[in-house]
Design an enzyme around this catalytic site. Structure first.
Site, PDB file in Angstrom:
ATOM      1  N   ILE A  18       0.813  -1.230   0.000  1.00 43.43           N
ATOM      2  CA  ILE A  18       0.000   0.000   0.000  1.00 43.43           C
ATOM      3  C   ILE A  18       0.842   1.273   0.000  1.00 43.43           C
ATOM      4  O   ILE A  18       0.311   2.372  -0.094  1.00 43.43           O
ATOM      5  CB  ILE A  18      -1.000   0.021   1.183  1.00 43.43           C
ATOM      6  N   GLY A  19       2.161   1.113   0.103  1.00 46.39           N
ATOM      7  CA  GLY A  19       2.996   2.312   0.087  1.00 46.39           C
ATOM      8  C   GLY A  19       4.467   1.979  -0.095  1.00 46.39           C
ATOM      9  O   GLY A  19       4.915   0.888   0.261  1.00 46.39           O
ATOM     10  N   GLY A  21       8.499   4.024   0.076  1.00 47.15           N
ATOM     11  CA  GLY A  21       9.216   5.259   0.398  1.00 47.15           C
ATOM     12  C   GLY A  21      10.700   4.978   0.433  1.00 47.15           C
ATOM     13  O   GLY A  21      11.139   3.861   0.133  1.00 47.15           O
ATOM     14  N   GLY A  24      11.561   1.894   2.629  1.00 46.56           N
ATOM     15  CA  GLY A  24      11.153   0.537   2.283  1.00 46.56           C
ATOM     16  C   GLY A  24       9.708   0.522   1.818  1.00 46.56           C
ATOM     17  O   GLY A  24       9.277   1.428   1.108  1.00 46.56           O
ATOM     18  N   LYS A  41       5.106  -2.104   8.131  1.00 50.88           N
ATOM     19  CA  LYS A  41       6.111  -1.227   7.525  1.00 50.88           C
ATOM     20  C   LYS A  41       7.440  -1.984   7.575  1.00 50.88           C
ATOM     21  O   LYS A  41       7.901  -2.360   8.658  1.00 50.88           O
ATOM     22  CB  LYS A  41       6.184   0.070   8.339  1.00 50.88           C
ATOM     23  N   ASP A 131       7.238  15.983  11.732  1.00 53.08           N
ATOM     24  CA  ASP A 131       7.006  15.727  10.299  1.00 53.08           C
ATOM     25  C   ASP A 131       5.503  15.682  10.021  1.00 53.08           C
ATOM     26  O   ASP A 131       5.016  14.789   9.324  1.00 53.08           O
ATOM     27  CB  ASP A 131       7.684  14.425   9.860  1.00 53.08           C
TER      28      ASP A 131
END
Length: 288
Positions: A18-19, A21, A24, A41, A131
């Site tokens: 699903i993502g 970056g 990883g 993650k 962030d």
């Protein structure tokens, strides 16, 4: 122990990525025994900087549980990767919503209230997120809103009540970070003010400029202006001004902003569900 024993590949069944970056990948999985959905993650430990970010994220998430923060489930070491298991947010990110749809003021107020509740909790624990941006605000189809991604967070102490390192994502960073001044939790409030502009206009200010130019513009021009301020209510404009006050001492705290009329007028979070569902539909339509 920062990581658990055992084999996560036996415990969880991966369904989809699903993502991605620099760190990883993030995948959606289910716990085989319970059927509960989680996000995993996977962070490569081959880069030393990643190791620090991982350990930081685990420590901050483990020690701070709140309804407006993504919940930490577990962590494992798998070969050269650290696997961080977290609750799965089935509504995607606020960034997706901003990119795909137009948010009404009531929806912006609801998201603001939930994020500020999360920030108020973190700041009461002397944690700075560092962030805050739309990519790191996750949503549930039930309308829940949670802060995520604590890799750059800083734990303040009695000995170190301010920080001075320049970390974060340039377009959302507060002026005091650019000027190298020691700073506290209110850098998160500036960042959230930029998220407020994102929710109104679809992008942060100065998006097409380089990082260096953005630093100069924020340092010299101060508070970024809305492109069409007259289209927004006086309450929303004032709320953004309170977040985007260049003087950190005069900038409102999360606790104060929760009492701002723009925020207290917010609808229940369930009002966000149609917006989130519409976003997912638009994204699905584009995929096929």
């Amino acid at each position: 122990m920062l990581v658990s024993e055992g084999d996560p590949e036996a415990k969880y069944t991966e369904l989809e990525t699903i993502g991605r970056g620099g760190f990883g990948t993030v995948c959606m999985a289910v716990e085989t025994a319970t059927g509960e959905e989680v996000a995993i993650k996977k962070i490569s430990l081959l880069e030393e900087s990643n190791s620090e970010v991982c350990l930081n994220e685990i420590q901050i998430m483990r020690g701070n549980k709140n309804a407006n923060l993504v919940t930490f489930v577990d962590s494992y070491l798998v070969d050269e990767e650290l696997w961080l298991v977290m609750e799965y947010m089935d509504g995607g990110s606020l960034h997706d919503v901003i990119r795909e749809t137009h948010m009404a003021e009531g929806e912006i107020a609801a998201v603001s209230r939930e994020c500020l509740q999360g920030l108020d909790f973190l700041h009461s624990k002397q944690v700075i997120h560092r962030d805050i941006k739309s990519h790191n605000i996750l949503l549930g189809l039930d309308g829940s809103v949670k802060l995520a991604d604590f890799g750059l967070a800083a734990q303040l102490t009695a000995e170190q009540s301010k920080r001075s390192s320049a970390v974060g994502t340039t377009h959302w960073m507060a002026p005091e970070i650019f000027t190298g001044k020691p700073y506290g939790p209110k850098v998160d409030i500036w960042s959230f003010g930029i998220v407020g502009i994102e929710m109104v206009e679809g992008a942060p200010p100065y998006l097409m400029n380089t990082s260096r130019t953005v630093q100069q513009l924020i340092s010299t021009r101060g508070t970024p202006k809305l492109q069409k301020p007259r289209q927004q209510s006086a309450w929303l404009r004032d709320f953004l001004c309170c977040c985007l006050e260049t003087d950190e001492d005069r900038r409102w705290s999360a606790q104060e902003l929760l009492q701002h009329p723009f925020v207290t007028s917010a609808k229940p979070t369930s009002s966000l569900t149609p917006l989130i569902m519409a976003t997912q539909q638009f994204m699905a339509d584009r995929r096929y």
